[in-house]
Design a protein around this motif. Sequence first.
Motif, PDB file in Angstrom:
ATOM      1  N   ASP A  11      -2.826   5.344   6.886  1.00 23.11           N
ATOM      2  CA  ASP A  11      -3.014   6.673   7.020  1.00 23.11           C
ATOM      3  C   ASP A  11      -1.942   7.634   6.428  1.00 23.11           C
ATOM      4  O   ASP A  11      -1.907   8.653   6.561  1.00 23.11           O
ATOM      5  N   GLU A  70       1.036   3.753  -3.200  1.00 23.98           N
ATOM      6  CA  GLU A  70       0.675   5.176  -2.739  1.00 23.98           C
ATOM      7  C   GLU A  70       1.738   6.130  -3.340  1.00 23.98           C
ATOM      8  O   GLU A  70       1.476   7.161  -4.058  1.00 23.98           O
ATOM      9  N   ALA A  71       3.077   5.755  -3.063  1.00 23.36           N
ATOM     10  CA  ALA A  71       4.307   6.537  -3.702  1.00 23.36           C
ATOM     11  C   ALA A  71       4.275   6.881  -5.210  1.00 23.36           C
ATOM     12  O   ALA A  71       4.296   7.577  -5.764  1.00 23.36           O
ATOM     13  N   ALA A 121      -1.129   8.398   3.569  1.00 21.96           N
ATOM     14  CA  ALA A 121      -0.919   9.157   2.048  1.00 21.96           C
ATOM     15  C   ALA A 121      -0.543  10.547   2.142  1.00 21.96           C
ATOM     16  O   ALA A 121       0.359  10.992   1.198  1.00 21.96           O
ATOM     17  N   GLY A 122      -0.947  11.237   3.168  1.00 22.59           N
ATOM     18  CA  GLY A 122      -0.646  12.838   3.014  1.00 22.59           C
ATOM     19  C   GLY A 122       0.775  13.050   3.608  1.00 22.59           C
ATOM     20  O   GLY A 122       1.437  13.827   3.218  1.00 22.59           O
ATOM     21  N   ASP A 123       1.017  12.095   4.329  1.00 26.43           N
ATOM     22  CA  ASP A 123       2.745  12.174   4.869  1.00 26.43           C
ATOM     23  C   ASP A 123       3.646  11.871   3.742  1.00 26.43           C
ATOM     24  O   ASP A 123       4.859  12.311   3.323  1.00 26.43           O
ATOM     25  N   ILE A 124       3.125  10.736   3.042  1.00 29.52           N
ATOM     26  CA  ILE A 124       3.798  10.511   1.697  1.00 29.52           C
ATOM     27  C   ILE A 124       3.964  11.550   0.613  1.00 29.52           C
ATOM     28  O   ILE A 124       5.049  11.988   0.037  1.00 29.52           O
ATOM     29  N   ALA A 125       2.785  12.268   0.381  1.00 26.44           N
ATOM     30  CA  ALA A 125       2.753  13.443  -0.358  1.00 26.44           C
ATOM     31  C   ALA A 125       3.735  14.667  -0.093  1.00 26.44           C
ATOM     32  O   ALA A 125       4.481  15.211  -1.005  1.00 26.44           O
ATOM     33  N   THR A 139       1.435   6.097  -7.301  1.00 29.54           N
ATOM     34  CA  THR A 139       0.558   6.864  -7.770  1.00 29.54           C
ATOM     35  C   THR A 139       0.983   8.445  -7.730  1.00 29.54           C
ATOM     36  O   THR A 139       0.904   9.275  -8.704  1.00 29.54           O
ATOM     37  N   GLN A 140       1.721   8.812  -6.718  1.00 35.55           N
ATOM     38  CA  GLN A 140       2.121  10.190  -6.529  1.00 35.55           C
ATOM     39  C   GLN A 140       3.094  10.687  -7.354  1.00 35.55           C
ATOM     40  O   GLN A 140       3.312  11.851  -7.809  1.00 35.55           O
ATOM     41  N   SER A 166       0.884  -1.235   0.039  1.00 34.53           N
ATOM     42  CA  SER A 166       0.050  -0.047   0.110  1.00 34.53           C
ATOM     43  C   SER A 166       0.991   1.216  -0.154  1.00 34.53           C
ATOM     44  O   SER A 166       0.690   2.209  -0.841  1.00 34.53           O
ATOM     45  N   GLN A 167       2.012   1.294   1.009  1.00 37.18           N
ATOM     46  CA  GLN A 167       2.707   2.526   0.966  1.00 37.18           C
ATOM     47  C   GLN A 167       3.561   2.633  -0.319  1.00 37.18           C
ATOM     48  O   GLN A 167       3.541   3.679  -0.831  1.00 37.18           O
TER      49      GLN A 167
END
Length: 187
Positions: A173, A49-50, A175-179, A52-53, A45-46
């Motif tokens: 949770d 997410e990275a 996603a925001g921190d990764i962004a 995707t971003q 998932s992590q």
Amino acid sequence: MAFKKKYAAALMTAALAVSLSACGAEGSADSGSADSSPAAEEEASQSAEAGTQTGGDLFSIQTEEVYPADGGDLIDYAADEQDEDARPELTTQIENLDDYDTIFVGFPNWWGDMPMPLYTFFDEYDFSGKTIIPFNSHNGSRFSGTIDTIAELEPDAEVIEDGFTINERDVPDAAGDIASWLDELGF
């Protein structure tokens, strides 16, 4: 995206996701090797997410080993692999490594170190002239010495020391921190 070729991110889901679940370019679920564990799902998932971003490609490091699906058994197995300095054989290969300048390498921290399949991965590929950006999940040990280990294994690559590390309980949770982290890196 204009930066995809020059700053492409080949995102590596390692070790826990190695044989337990496949997270391919389309985020597919199971590789058929073993049932997915919660830790593998969090790491995948992590990484997804990275990916995707950044608009990058996702590559899953997989081995011939079928790792235990039970978390406790998996951790014990990982400790045994470390004690043996094992190099599990990889079943997936990057066909076009020359197409990438920047490689995001994601992994869980097992017993204060990278999973042994990641050692195989770094043994098999030459990342000279590339930028390696590590990110990981942990259960309290953060990166430990893994960034230094990557730099030792790939001395002719630039290894970013400001990697992203997150407690495994916080991955769902993140996603925001990764962004925010990717934004700080210029992605």
